[in-house]
Design a protein around this motif. Structure first.
Motif, mmCIF file in Angstrom:
data_model
loop_
_atom_site.group_PDB
_atom_site.id
_atom_site.type_symbol
_atom_site.label_atom_id
_atom_site.label_comp_id
_atom_site.label_asym_id
_atom_site.label_seq_id
_atom_site.Cartn_x
_atom_site.Cartn_y
_atom_site.Cartn_z
ATOM 1 N N ASN A 283 76.035 10.155 -40.917
ATOM 2 C CA ASN A 283 77.293 10.717 -40.426
ATOM 3 C C ASN A 283 77.315 10.852 -38.908
ATOM 4 O O ASN A 283 78.362 10.690 -38.284
ATOM 5 C CB ASN A 283 77.566 12.066 -41.104
ATOM 6 N N ILE A 284 76.167 11.150 -38.307
ATOM 7 C CA ILE A 284 76.107 11.171 -36.834
ATOM 8 C C ILE A 284 76.433 9.794 -36.279
ATOM 9 O O ILE A 284 77.207 9.648 -35.318
ATOM 10 C CB ILE A 284 74.720 11.645 -36.364
ATOM 11 N N ALA A 285 75.863 8.770 -36.905
ATOM 12 C CA ALA A 285 76.175 7.401 -36.481
ATOM 13 C C ALA A 285 77.651 7.098 -36.661
ATOM 14 O O ALA A 285 78.263 6.423 -35.827
ATOM 15 C CB ALA A 285 75.324 6.407 -37.275
ATOM 16 N N GLY A 286 78.240 7.605 -37.745
ATOM 17 C CA GLY A 286 79.665 7.379 -37.982
ATOM 18 C C GLY A 286 80.539 8.010 -36.917
ATOM 19 O O GLY A 286 81.506 7.401 -36.446
ATOM 20 N N VAL A 287 80.207 9.242 -36.528
ATOM 21 C CA VAL A 287 80.974 9.902 -35.462
ATOM 22 C C VAL A 287 80.953 9.065 -34.184
ATOM 23 O O VAL A 287 81.992 8.828 -33.558
ATOM 24 C CB VAL A 287 80.411 11.319 -35.184
ATOM 25 N N ILE A 288 79.764 8.615 -33.797
ATOM 26 C CA ILE A 288 79.630 7.853 -32.554
ATOM 27 C C ILE A 288 80.330 6.503 -32.658
ATOM 28 O O ILE A 288 80.986 6.052 -31.712
ATOM 29 C CB ILE A 288 78.140 7.677 -32.195
ATOM 30 N N ALA A 289 80.199 5.834 -33.807
ATOM 31 C CA ALA A 289 80.826 4.524 -33.974
ATOM 32 C C ALA A 289 82.338 4.615 -33.806
ATOM 33 O O ALA A 289 82.951 3.805 -33.095
ATOM 34 C CB ALA A 289 80.470 3.935 -35.345
ATOM 35 N N PHE A 290 82.957 5.592 -34.439
ATOM 36 C CA PHE A 290 84.410 5.728 -34.328
ATOM 37 C C PHE A 290 84.819 6.267 -32.957
ATOM 38 O O PHE A 290 85.820 5.833 -32.383
ATOM 39 C CB PHE A 290 84.939 6.639 -35.438
ATOM 40 N N ALA A 291 84.047 7.232 -32.433
ATOM 41 C CA ALA A 291 84.401 7.815 -31.136
ATOM 42 C C ALA A 291 84.359 6.775 -30.026
ATOM 43 O O ALA A 291 85.255 6.710 -29.175
ATOM 44 C CB ALA A 291 83.461 8.976 -30.808
ATOM 45 N N THR A 292 83.327 5.944 -30.017
ATOM 46 C CA THR A 292 83.168 4.984 -28.927
ATOM 47 C C THR A 292 84.205 3.864 -28.989
ATOM 48 O O THR A 292 84.751 3.459 -27.964
ATOM 49 C CB THR A 292 81.746 4.386 -28.931
ATOM 50 N N GLU A 293 84.491 3.369 -30.181
ATOM 51 C CA GLU A 293 85.418 2.231 -30.264
ATOM 52 C C GLU A 293 86.863 2.657 -30.032
ATOM 53 O O GLU A 293 87.629 1.975 -29.353
ATOM 54 C CB GLU A 293 85.271 1.524 -31.615
ATOM 55 N N THR A 294 87.276 3.806 -30.612
ATOM 56 C CA THR A 294 88.653 4.249 -30.389
ATOM 57 C C THR A 294 88.872 4.691 -28.941
ATOM 58 O O THR A 294 89.944 4.468 -28.379
ATOM 59 C CB THR A 294 89.010 5.402 -31.344
ATOM 60 N N SER A 295 87.856 5.305 -28.343
ATOM 61 C CA SER A 295 88.022 5.735 -26.956
ATOM 62 C C SER A 295 88.011 4.550 -25.995
ATOM 63 O O SER A 295 88.644 4.607 -24.932
ATOM 64 C CB SER A 295 86.932 6.743 -26.563
ATOM 65 N N ILE A 296 87.315 3.456 -26.348
ATOM 66 C CA ILE A 296 87.332 2.290 -25.457
ATOM 67 C C ILE A 296 88.724 1.677 -25.430
ATOM 68 O O ILE A 296 89.173 1.149 -24.407
ATOM 69 C CB ILE A 296 86.274 1.245 -25.872
ATOM 70 N N VAL A 297 89.447 1.770 -26.556
ATOM 71 C CA VAL A 297 90.840 1.313 -26.581
ATOM 72 C C VAL A 297 91.672 2.154 -25.617
ATOM 73 O O VAL A 297 92.481 1.633 -24.839
ATOM 74 C CB VAL A 297 91.419 1.404 -28.010
ATOM 75 N N PHE A 298 91.446 3.465 -25.640
ATOM 76 C CA PHE A 298 92.177 4.347 -24.730
ATOM 77 C C PHE A 298 91.849 4.042 -23.266
ATOM 78 O O PHE A 298 92.744 3.923 -22.424
ATOM 79 C CB PHE A 298 91.831 5.801 -25.050
ATOM 80 N N LEU A 299 90.566 3.886 -22.970
ATOM 81 C CA LEU A 299 90.158 3.631 -21.588
ATOM 82 C C LEU A 299 90.707 2.298 -21.081
ATOM 83 O O LEU A 299 91.187 2.201 -19.936
ATOM 84 C CB LEU A 299 88.631 3.649 -21.485
ATOM 85 N N LEU A 300 90.664 1.274 -21.920
ATOM 86 C CA LEU A 300 91.196 -0.021 -21.497
ATOM 87 C C LEU A 300 92.714 -0.001 -21.395
ATOM 88 O O LEU A 300 93.295 -0.722 -20.578
ATOM 89 C CB LEU A 300 90.743 -1.117 -22.469
ATOM 90 N N THR A 301 93.362 0.831 -22.218
ATOM 91 C CA THR A 301 94.820 0.992 -22.082
ATOM 92 C C THR A 301 95.160 1.555 -20.708
ATOM 93 O O THR A 301 96.097 1.091 -20.039
ATOM 94 C CB THR A 301 95.363 1.918 -23.184
#
Length: 469
Positions: A283-301
């Motif tokens: 579950n820790i890995a899951g939090v990081i996997a979703f947090a990093t990919e969704t936030s990279i979309v925000f940062l690139l936006t």
């Protein structure tokens, strides 16, 4: 382990085959999961226009997204347990109906409070439907290749849904109206409610413990306070009293949650479950996997619109490549897991995602920056989905059917916490550091590297046992 399963005799004889009923059930569950994932991002590019038409102040626009995300994440554990106790099918249908009604109200809203109320109801519906759908999926397919394939497709569609939401939101806002971002859900809810009763079978735990409402309240308050604190840090500074005060309150609520789970007779999350290394680290890995990919979309936006002057629609279309990568990753992941095991899939996925993310921090120094964005997001999307499916398999394998709602509730909460907290956390990094977005991208990749290494070390003893089938 409970052996009740909707699999037919034919399905049992051919463990890699799907019967007609299972195919329809899979269609219903995947459609619902994809739609809920889309809801996390579909309104993001439309926020300025919604603000003008409905009457939101600039500072209040964030709550259109945040009110949904906090409810979706905060109530997931509670509803995951409710699904075990009162029926997964019943909760899935009730949540889908609520989603349809809330979406209709949101699409017709002309006052800010009505729109926020609709988003809160959508978030609660998401918290009810997502763990119910995932536990219906895991109890409908036995452990092995069949379940891994189903989880792979589910993970691909949920991750692709976040990206699709950005693209679809831009298209609907520019070509029709932002209100159709709500009305689409109404159509989907009607279709699901027409098919689901005939193809989904009810499953529930034989035990009927009391619901841990105090635990649900404290974990929801903790998440809401954490999101608010991170949002204030991104908008103002880490020294702002609202920021650190909210984060301290969030920490207190986490402690209260742990204490509550120790003393109540029927805890929302039996702490013994979290002592299982696969569940905790998965579950820790899951939090990081979703947090990093969704936030990279925000940062690139931010980068594409503020630095490169892309329109919302153009920025959304760039992320279509990421969506393709996530779909491919979801299809590739089950085969990788069969070869190297779920643990190694998490480690490899996060490591490759980090390698694909690092170049995005140096776009201003590159003449072919757009190619770098497209290649980096595509490769990162594939790798991210490999890690996500590895996390889903790790967090739900070896769990009896009576506890699948709890296990999938934890997995779903991890996913939604990652989506909810990732963006404000990266925003706070960008705002609090002089190098802004570039530094936030490096921080993003750094989290992937650290968690990849830690999960690999923590679960190395399980690698051989999970490299099965």
């Amino acid at each position: 382990m409970n052996t009740d399963s909707p699999a037919t005799a034919t399905d049992t004889e051919r463990p890699d085959a799907l019967g007609i009923r299972q195919r329809l059930a899979l269609f219903v569950l995947l459609t619902a999961s994809f739609t809920l994932a889309v809801d996390f991002s579909i309104l993001n590019v439309a926020l300025p226009r919604i603000g003008r038409e409905v009457g939101f102040g600039l500072a209040d626009l964030q709550w259109i997204a945040t009110s949904f995300a906090v409810c979706a994440a905060g109530f997931t554990l509670f509803f995951g347990r409710c699904a075990d106790l009162f029926g997964r099918r019943r909760q899935f249908l009730a949540g889908t109906a609520l989603l349809g009604v809330a979406s209709l109200v949101g699409g017709l809203a002309n006052e800010p409070w009505v729109l926020i109320a609709a988003r809160i109801a959508q978030g609660i519906a998401t918290a009810a439907v997502t763990p119910a759908a995932l536990s219906l999926l895991t109890t409908s397919f036995p452990e092995g290749r069949l379940r891994d394939r189903a989880l792979g497709i589910n993970g691909a569609l949920m991750a692709a849904g976040f990206t699709t939401g950005a693209v679809l939101g831009g298209l609907l806002t520019d070509l029709v109206s932002w209100r159709w971002a709500f009305f689409v859900n109404v159509v989907v809810a009607v279709v699901v409610l027409m098919i689901a009763p005939a193809v989904l079978r009810e499953t529930r735990s034989t035990e009927r413990p009391r619901l841990d409402t105090v635990g649900a309240l404290t974990v929801t308050l903790a998440l809401a306070a954490a999101v608010f604190g991170l949002t204030q840090a991104s908008e103002h500074s880490w020294g702002d009293a609202r920021s650190w005060g909210s984060l301290i309150f969030a920490a207190v609520m986490v402690i209260a949650f742990v204490v509550t789970e120790r003393v109540v007779r029927d805890p929302l999350v039996p702490l013994g479950v979290l002592r299982r290394r696969a569940i905790a680290w998965g579950n820790i890995a899951g939090v990081i996997a979703f947090a990093t990919e969704t936030s990279i979309v925000f940062l690139l936006t931010l980068y594409l619109q503020n630095v490169r002057a892309f329109s919302p629609l153009q920025a959304g279309l760039v992320f279509a490549v990421l969506g393709v990568g996530t779909v491919i990753g979801g299809l590739v992941a089950p085969r990788m897991i069969a070869r190297i095991g779920a643990t190694r899939a998490i480690v490899v996925g996060l490591a490759v995602q980090a390698a694909a993310t690092i170049p995005l921090a140096f776009l201003d120094l590159m003449s072919g920056w757009l190619v770098v964005v497209l290649v980096g997001t595509f490769v990162g999307g594939v790798a991210n989905l490999v890690a996500i499916v590895g996390f889903m398999v790790t967090a739900t394998t070896g769990i009896c059917d009576e506890e699948q709602g709890l296990a999938t509730g934890l997995a779903t909460m991890s996913q939604q916490i990652g989506i909810t907290v990732g963006t404000p956390a990266m925003s706070a990094s960008a705002a609090g550091l002089s190098l802004g977005v570039s530094t936030a991208v490096v921080v993003n990749a750094g989290f992937c590297v650290v968690v990849s290494a830690v999960v690999g070390l923590a679960l190395r003893a399980r690698s051989n046992s999970t490299a099965r089938r």
